[in-house]
Design an enzyme around this catalytic site. Structure first.
Site, short mmCIF file in Angstrom:
data_model
loop_
_atom_site.label_atom_id
_atom_site.label_comp_id
_atom_site.label_asym_id
_atom_site.label_seq_id
_atom_site.Cartn_x
_atom_site.Cartn_y
_atom_site.Cartn_z
N ASP A 139 73.58 46.37 36.77
CA ASP A 139 74.08 47.52 36.05
C ASP A 139 72.86 48.23 35.45
O ASP A 139 71.78 47.62 35.36
CB ASP A 139 75.03 47.04 34.94
CG ASP A 139 75.51 48.16 34.06
OD1 ASP A 139 75.95 49.19 34.58
OD2 ASP A 139 75.41 48.02 32.82
N ASP A 177 72.88 51.00 32.50
CA ASP A 177 72.95 51.27 31.06
C ASP A 177 73.20 49.98 30.28
O ASP A 177 74.23 49.32 30.48
CB ASP A 177 74.07 52.27 30.77
CG ASP A 177 73.82 53.64 31.41
OD1 ASP A 177 72.69 54.14 31.26
OD2 ASP A 177 74.73 54.19 32.04
N LYS A 188 81.73 50.97 27.29
CA LYS A 188 80.57 50.58 28.11
C LYS A 188 81.03 50.26 29.53
O LYS A 188 82.00 49.53 29.72
CB LYS A 188 79.86 49.38 27.50
CG LYS A 188 79.08 49.75 26.24
CD LYS A 188 78.30 48.57 25.69
CE LYS A 188 77.58 48.96 24.42
NZ LYS A 188 76.94 47.79 23.78
N ASN A 229 74.25 59.86 36.24
CA ASN A 229 72.88 60.21 35.85
C ASN A 229 71.88 59.10 36.19
O ASN A 229 70.73 59.14 35.73
CB ASN A 229 72.82 60.49 34.34
CG ASN A 229 73.68 61.68 33.94
OD1 ASN A 229 73.49 62.79 34.46
ND2 ASN A 229 74.65 61.46 33.07
N ASP A 241 76.21 44.19 31.08
CA ASP A 241 76.29 44.11 29.61
C ASP A 241 77.68 44.49 29.10
O ASP A 241 77.93 44.42 27.90
CB ASP A 241 75.28 45.05 28.95
CG ASP A 241 75.67 46.50 29.11
OD1 ASP A 241 75.96 46.92 30.25
OD2 ASP A 241 75.72 47.23 28.10
#
Ligand code: BG6
Ligand code: MG
Length: 214
Positions: free
Chosen positions: A8, A10, A44, A117, A169
């Protein structure tokens, strides 16, 4: 044994979670809503549009499709502004060392991110060259906890889910990996990521040989 590591972005490789949180808080001011940290935890790993839907739901605010489109753009403009000065110093501790080790051992490396992004951030931080394959929010139609993003990663690299290990996360991301039949290492707090096969606080001191123990 494992052939590939799926990361992942972010909150695992870079600390952009704080920028997403700030950008959503700024957006919430449009409808006088104050997003809490606890709620942010539930956003998230979740796509932009799904995040907005959840926030509007929490705020009990019913917006038109047109308004939602405008707010999605506004949130992303806020976010792009916040990440505009990102650089390699924002790579999380231990990450580059770990990537170097697994690369040297011959593991394939893929990104499995909900973010549209992702490539901008990989470029700004200099992480791009590490990746054999990038699956991001532009390549999937279903938000985590759907396993699509990780299954596309495994398939694109030519491995079965059992040959892949995911680093995540977010609660939604841990569930996505499990739903895809993959082992998953949680990055963060065990109390939040209780379904992961193992939880580590960060990559500091993590060795490629540890993959055999996970
Ligand atoms: C995930 C983040 O990686 O990407 C979420 O954890 C974010 O917070 C999602 O909403 C989508 O990101 P973006 O950059 O496409 O808005
Ligand atoms: Mg994440």
């Amino acid at each position: 044994s494992y052939k590939a590591c799926l990361f992942d972005l972010d909150g695992v490789l870079v600390d952009t979670a704080i920028y997403h949180f700030q950008a959503w808080k700024m957006l919430g001011e449009n409808f006088n809503y104050q997003l809490t940290e606890e709620q942010n935890e539930q956003l998230k790993g979740v796509s932009r549009v799904e995040s907005l839907n959840r926030i509007l739901d929490w705020a009990s605010y019913s917006a038109t499709e047109e308004q939602k489109e405008a707010w999605l753009k506004e949130k992303n403009d806020n976010y792009l502004h916040l990440i505009s000065n990102m650089n390699p110093s924002e790579i999380l501790p231990g990450v580059v060392d770990f990537l170097g080790q697994i690369k040297a051992e011959g593991y394939k490396i893929a990104l499995g991110s909900a973010s549209k992004n992702a490539e901008i951030i990989l470029e700004k931080t200099g992480l791009m060259p590490w990746f054999d394959l990038i699956i991001d929010g532009n390549k999937v139609s279903k938000s985590k906890p759907d396993p699509e993003v990780f299954l596309k990663g495994a398939e694109g690299l030519g491995f079965s889910p059992a040959e892949c290990i995911v680093f995540e996360d977010a609660q939604a991301g841990v569930e996505a990996a499990i739903n895809g039949g993959m082992k998953v290492i949680g990055i963060g707090e065990a109390s939040v990521l209780s379904d992961a096969n193992k939880v580590i606080p960060n990559f500091i001191g993590i060795k490629s040989a540890d993959l055999l123990l996970f």
